[in-house]
Design a protein around this motif. Structure first.
Motif, PDB file in Angstrom:
ATOM      1  N   LEU A 261       0.835  -1.210   0.000  1.00 59.77           N
ATOM      2  CA  LEU A 261       0.000   0.000   0.000  1.00 59.77           C
ATOM      3  C   LEU A 261       0.868   1.257   0.000  1.00 59.77           C
ATOM      4  CD1 LEU A 261      -2.746  -1.092   2.565  1.00 59.77           C
ATOM      5  CD2 LEU A 261      -3.016  -0.826   0.089  1.00 59.77           C
ATOM      6  N   ARG A 264       2.199   1.808  -3.373  1.00 56.80           N
ATOM      7  CA  ARG A 264       1.117   1.912  -4.369  1.00 56.80           C
ATOM      8  C   ARG A 264       1.150   0.766  -5.380  1.00 56.80           C
ATOM      9  NH1 ARG A 264      -1.050   7.633  -4.845  1.00 56.80           N
ATOM     10  NH2 ARG A 264      -0.170   8.680  -3.049  1.00 56.80           N
ATOM     11  N   ARG A 265       1.615  -0.404  -4.937  1.00 58.67           N
ATOM     12  CA  ARG A 265       1.588  -1.581  -5.796  1.00 58.67           C
ATOM     13  C   ARG A 265       0.287  -2.362  -5.639  1.00 58.67           C
ATOM     14  NH1 ARG A 265       6.812  -1.568  -4.008  1.00 58.67           N
ATOM     15  NH2 ARG A 265       6.274  -2.966  -2.288  1.00 58.67           N
ATOM     16  N   SER A 266      -0.516  -1.973  -4.658  1.00 58.10           N
ATOM     17  CA  SER A 266      -1.782  -2.641  -4.452  1.00 58.10           C
ATOM     18  C   SER A 266      -2.761  -1.661  -3.830  1.00 58.10           C
ATOM     19  CB  SER A 266      -1.605  -3.871  -3.540  1.00 58.10           C
ATOM     20  OG  SER A 266      -2.771  -4.655  -3.520  1.00 58.10           O
ATOM     21  N   THR A 267      -3.993  -2.115  -3.679  1.00 55.54           N
ATOM     22  CA  THR A 267      -5.055  -1.306  -3.078  1.00 55.54           C
ATOM     23  C   THR A 267      -5.774  -2.158  -2.033  1.00 55.54           C
ATOM     24  OG1 THR A 267      -6.717  -2.026  -4.690  1.00 55.54           O
ATOM     25  CG2 THR A 267      -5.377  -0.085  -5.262  1.00 55.54           C
TER      26      THR A 267
END
Length: 417
Positions: A261, A264-267
């Motif tokens: 998170l 910003r590689r996932s949500t």
């Protein structure tokens, strides 16, 4: 509702739940039929609310453990772990399909054991397909290695398979002793798998790569590997002090989630999706349906054929019965049915059941949900897997062979440890 009518309704609904899970009409998740079926059985009195709630409570820690491991595997993929494995296999194979098969076996066995069979099917299989395509080699031997090892290589750790988690909870074993007892059967099963698949696909493995890739430095995601190693150590430590290993799995997933998170590689939505909430609901609902089947007569019938003791003939009988039942009703219900009947005889019979429900599904597509998912992935990526005839013909060799070596290996391990 009691007696014959309750037993018939329970069996019909179990068949409907499994049929939906196998075919997934209209792309529905497995829970769409399973949850209403469980609710109906409670509503008509085929299973009491107290018994249903007790079953959900018994399965809840197992399901929570599974959710954490699924998230951990997905976040490892986001870190680039599986892509790095693909690049390493492509370069290190030297364009030799036989060497690539050995590498696929090594990677798939470790991924299945540490990150669960779902990681091998969903995350590693597409990488292996892409690697075979990049090298210009026949994909089928390597894809079959992933499909088979998702079942047979899931014997090692309690976290490797949902069936393992169920057996682990009933066995009374700690994490370390479970692993020690299953290490020899795991090695025996994987070794026989390799020998059979290498011989079966000898002609396809003899065709050299069209586009060999030069070996080069592959940068592994060290943070992900370190987190996985720490999580495994946490499993052992948690079990030793009497704490559920689910907390260690959750901690590992949390560490990678925070990093993903922040980078910003996932949500949050993607992480929640990785937990496969509909599938978790399916597992809980299936447990209630199976409880209804057991309470309304099947337990007595199965108890009449389940042998007592932990001698070698008994272990063979339990493993064989479990393998047959897995292919008839799927390995998850087979585990829910057989483990409680085997548990009074000690951990050995429970682990023998586990051998059957994990190795048996390599005989038919319907043997496990992981095999069905593997079949769906090969279809989506237009890989010619030979269809049910090839899968079953190969399984008719593999399943008896792996049981023949893994059951004695378990018997030896029980006496060594």
């Amino acid at each position: 509702m009691h007696g014959v009518s309750a037993e018939v309704l329970s069996l019909v609904l179990l068949a409907a739940v499994l049929g939906c899970a196998v075919r997934r009409p209209f792309g529905w998740p497995e829970a769409v039929v399973a949850v209403p079926a469980a609710g109906l059985l409670v509503a008509v009195g085929a299973v009491s609310p107290g018994a249903a709630w007790a079953e959900v409570g018994r399965l809840a820690p197992v399901v929570g453990f599974l959710a954490a491991v699924l998230v951990l595997a997905q976040l490892c993929d986001d870190e680039g772990l599986f892509e790095a494995c693909g690049r390493w296999m492509a370069g290190a194979s030297g364009g030799r399909p036989v060497r690539l098969l050995g590498q696929v076996f090594a990677v798939a066995a470790l991924v299945t054991a540490v990150l669960s069979l779902d990681a091998t099917v969903v995350l590693l299989t597409p990488v292996v397909i892409a690697t075979a395509g990049a090298l210009g080699v026949r994909a089928r031997p390597h894809v079959y290695a992933c499909g088979h090892l998702a079942n047979s290589a899931s014997l090692l750790l309690p976290v490797s398979n949902l069936t393992n988690l169920l057996a682990f909870a009933a066995s009374g074993l700690g994490f370390g002793r479970f692993t020690a007892l299953m290490a020899l059967p795991w090695l025996a099963a994987v070794g026989v798998e390799y020998l059979v698949l290498r011989r079966w696909f000898a002609a396809e493995l003899a065709v050299p790569a069209e586009r060999p890739v030069a070996a080069g430095g592959v940068r592994l995601p060290r943070f992900a590997l370190g987190t996985v190693a720490g999580t495994l150590a946490g499993f052992v430590l948690a079990s030793a002090v009497g704490v559920s290993p689910a907390w260690a799995a959750a901690a590992g997933a949390l560490v990678l989630a925070v990093r993903a998170l922040a980078g910003r590689r996932s949500t949050p939505r993607r992480i929640l999706s990785a937990a496969a909430v509909p599938f978790l609901a399916f597992v809980l609902a299936l447990g209630v349906v199976v409880r209804a089947v057991v309470d309304n007569g099947l337990a007595g019938r199965l108890a009449a054929v389940v042998p007592a003791g932990d001698g070698l003939p008994v272990l063979f009988a339990l493993a064989g019965l479990a393998a047959v039942l897995a292919n008839l009703v799927n390995n998850l219900p087979a585990t829910l049915l057989l483990v409680p009947l085997a548990a009074p005889s000690g951990p050995g019979p429970v682990l023998a059941v586990l051998l059957g429900v994990n190795l048996g599904p390599n005989l038919t597509y319907a043997g496990s949900l992981a095999t069905l998912l593997w079949r769906r992935i090969t279809r989506e990526r237009a890989v010619d897997d030979g269809g049910p005839r090839l899968f079953t013909a190969l399984g008719a060799l593999v399943v008896p062979a792996t049981l023949a070596v893994s059951v004695p290996a378990l018997w030896v391990s029980l006496r060594l440890f």
